[in-house]
Structure formats: C-alpha cells, structure tokens
Design a protein around this motif. Sequence first.
Motif, short mmCIF file in Angstrom:
data_model
loop_
_atom_site.label_atom_id
_atom_site.label_comp_id
_atom_site.label_asym_id
_atom_site.label_seq_id
_atom_site.Cartn_x
_atom_site.Cartn_y
_atom_site.Cartn_z
N MET A 120 1.71 66.59 -27.24
CA MET A 120 1.87 67.11 -28.60
C MET A 120 3.24 66.71 -29.15
N LYS A 121 4.26 66.79 -28.32
CA LYS A 121 5.62 66.50 -28.76
C LYS A 121 5.83 65.02 -29.04
N ASP A 122 5.32 64.15 -28.15
CA ASP A 122 5.59 62.73 -28.36
C ASP A 122 4.64 62.08 -29.38
N GLY A 123 3.55 62.76 -29.73
CA GLY A 123 2.66 62.27 -30.79
C GLY A 123 2.03 60.92 -30.51
N SER A 124 1.84 60.59 -29.23
CA SER A 124 1.34 59.26 -28.87
C SER A 124 -0.18 59.13 -28.97
N GLN A 175 -3.98 59.23 -30.77
CA GLN A 175 -4.53 58.86 -32.07
C GLN A 175 -4.70 60.09 -32.96
N PRO A 180 -3.40 63.97 -33.41
CA PRO A 180 -2.34 64.86 -32.94
C PRO A 180 -2.90 66.15 -32.34
N ILE A 181 -2.20 66.65 -31.30
CA ILE A 181 -2.57 67.91 -30.66
C ILE A 181 -1.79 69.03 -31.32
N THR A 182 -2.46 70.14 -31.58
CA THR A 182 -1.79 71.32 -32.14
C THR A 182 -1.82 72.44 -31.10
#
Length: 198
Positions: free
Chosen positions: A44-48, A50, A52-54
């Motif tokens: 979630m933090k690195d946003g890698s 496709q 995004p995780i919330t």
Amino acid sequence: MYLHHKIDTIIENVINEHKQNLATGKFNGQLGGEDLIDVLLRLMKDGSLQFPITTDNIKAIFIDLFAGGTETSSSTVTWAMVEMMKNPSILIKAQSEVRDTFKGKETFDENDVEELKYLKLVIKETFRLHPPLPLLIPRECREETNINGYTIPLKTTIMVNVWAMGRDPKYWVDAESFKPERFQHSTMDFTDLGYIRF
C-alpha cells in the motif's frame, strides 16, 4: 450492526498497530519477520501495484481469511457428523478406525492423522454433498467462450454451482446417498479439480 462495527474496530486497531510498528522500526524486514498485514501495508505504501491497496482492502482480506479458515472447517465437520449420525454403520467404522489408530497413544501428529484412510473418505464424500462454498467465488471471463452452445461474453461474471455438480447423477452413481467408499479407489485428492467434476 453493532457486531460488525466492533469487528471493524478490532481489525482497524490491529492494522494501526502494524502501521506504528513499521513507522517506529519495530519491524526489521528480515525473512520471517513480516506477516500478511505487514506485506499488504508495504505494498500500500510503495504503490507498486496496478490497483492501489486501501485500508478497507486490507480489512476485507483479513475478514475473508478469517471467515474462510473457520466457517468452512466448522461447516464441513458439522455436515460430516450429520451424515455419520444418519448412517450409523459409517459412524461405527470411522470411530473404530480412530480408536485403533490412536490406541495407547498420549499424543499424535499429522503422520498419525495420515493413517485415517476411512475418515479421509468420509471427508471427501462430505465435500461432495455439502461443499463449504456451494457457489464458488465468482469469476470473470477473460475471453469470450462457448460452453455447450452458449456464448459467454468477455467480462461476464460466472458462478460455478459446485453443490449441483456434486449431486449430478450423470457423474455420480446414487448421487444423493452418502457413500464414502465411492472414493476408495479414486486418485482424486481434496485439491483436485476433477474432484468436483468440471
């Protein structure tokens, strides 16, 4: 409604605790140090990814894993007991196997459980008649396909009715009867797709 709010609060507290541990360096990132929540928070933090995780996604995954790991097991055990109570000869045979296998043992492990051949047949037959997820998790078609003359368009949501497949008389002799012996000479295992007759 109150219970759902309480569960949500508990999960949120666990996630926040993991966030604090990551922020304060309590987690060192070495092999074996991360658990699933840590991995999801890192992604979630690195946003890698496709998509995004919330935090809500992490909560949903947590609830799915918890429910999947408890509800399915208890449901299977309950149905196995119901079927054995309805079929006393099967119950006696399963009890006898357990008693013989563990006679004189104070402890047991997974190797001992592997010796319970008849009980495995009971569980397979229970899965056939009473699958923990009667309709498998919905899937989406990745390409247009044709099944038995029906065209299934791209991106169609598909529900697989495992309950009906386990009772289909085209594939199962005496389909509505609980007969663990039907699996005695079968190579199908619990994870075999052929088990549910695709």
